[in-house]
Enzyme design. Structure first.
Site, mmCIF file in Angstrom:
data_model
loop_
_atom_site.group_PDB
_atom_site.id
_atom_site.type_symbol
_atom_site.label_atom_id
_atom_site.label_comp_id
_atom_site.label_asym_id
_atom_site.label_seq_id
_atom_site.Cartn_x
_atom_site.Cartn_y
_atom_site.Cartn_z
ATOM 1 C CE1 TYR A 139 -1.487 -11.071 -4.719
ATOM 2 C CE2 TYR A 139 -2.039 -9.871 -2.425
ATOM 3 C CZ TYR A 139 -1.089 -10.723 -3.579
ATOM 4 O OH TYR A 139 0.348 -10.618 -3.183
ATOM 5 N NE ARG A 177 -1.932 -4.676 6.796
ATOM 6 C CZ ARG A 177 -1.118 -5.144 5.931
ATOM 7 N NH1 ARG A 177 -0.157 -4.116 5.250
ATOM 8 N NH2 ARG A 177 -1.191 -6.073 5.417
#
Ligand code: 15L
Length: 268
Positions: A139, A177
């Protein structure tokens, strides 16, 4: 205030998470918003046109692009996975889109690239918009290719593109994150508006993030775009810490900016 800078804007990926969020917001940027996805997602509302297309189908993409004066490209596969579908939608698809833009005289594109173009930089690093790609999977590789295609079409044909390396655009950060990578939907719309309206865009890279205290990305090299985030992940910090445990520093998902994407696959 959003400037209505264009007569007709095409937004691909209209049925996806970000497309659904930007659908109403982008109407402020144009007189007519043309919406596209590969599968039916309902009728056009006032001020909209709906036209379905597979990005891998060059003829369908050419018809889709005819008559628009800017493109906001969210279409294609937006997560890591096997190569073949990514090849069709993100690699063949991006070439089809730029070929159509060239043929039909479209001058500006906002390309939803991804932070996964640079996913193998470490979470202890701050990188700028000129950092060399270090994709973290098929990706991310496809988005890096898309950025190169955009650059070629600028160098060769003068089509301007903002490659927006979107972090994590969700209602709120889902984990620690995302305290670094989060971008609110309203900031995403501010960023797209800036890309559509800045006088000279050229071929540019910018990270798509809100004004987060913790960040791995420095957008100083993209100040000509004029994006000023107004939201921040900081308001979610206490809640995120309360519901998540301390990071395991040996985990690649914690070491690298791409998070869990860096260790997905192989797929066969
Ligand atoms: C992306 O590029 C994905 O489209 C999105 O679903 C998130 O996973 C995001 O990156 C992220 O890195 O959090």
């Amino acid at each position: 205030m959003t400037i209505q800078s264009h007569e007709r804007i095409l937004m691909t990926g209209a049925a996806g998470n970000l497309g659904r969020e930007m659908r109403d917001r982008l109407k402020a940027n144009c007189a007519v918003l043309r919406l596209s996805d590969r599968q039916a997602f309902g009728e056009a509302r006032p001020g909209e046109e709906v036209q379905l297309a597979e990005l891998a189908d060059a003829q369908a993409v050419s018809a889709l692009v005819q008559g628009v004066d800017a493109i906001v490209h969210f279409g294609g596969i937006s997560v890591e996975g096997p190569f073949d579908p990514i090849l069709a939608a993100n690699i063949v698809g991006i070439v089809n889109l730029y070929e159509a833009a060239r043929k039909h005289g479209v001058r500006r594109v906002v390309f939803a690239s991804s932070n996964h173009v640079t996913g193998f930089y470490r979470q202890s690093e701050t990188i700028g918009v000129d950092a060399a790609p270090r994709p973290d999977g098929f990706y991310g590789l496809s988005k890096a290719f898309g950025e190169d295609v955009a650059r070629f079409y600028f160098d060769r044909y003068g089509i301007e593109t903002a490659c927006v390396r979107i972090g994590s655009s969700f209602p709120e950060p889902r984990d620690r994150r995302m305290l670094a990578t989060w971008m609110s939907f309203d900031d995403l719309h501010r960023l797209i508006t800036a890309c559509l309206t800045t006088p000279v865009l050229g071929w540019s890279v910018i990270y798509g993030m809100s004004d987060n205290a913790v960040t791995w990305w420095d957008n100083t090299g993209a100040r000509h775009i004029g994006y000023k985030p107004q939201d921040s992940s900081d308001v979610f910090r206490d809640a995120v810490y309360a519901r998540t445990s301390a990071p395991d520093l040996a985990d690649p998902a914690v070491q690298f900016q791409g998070g869990a994407f860096v260790s997905m696959g192989p797929f066969e």
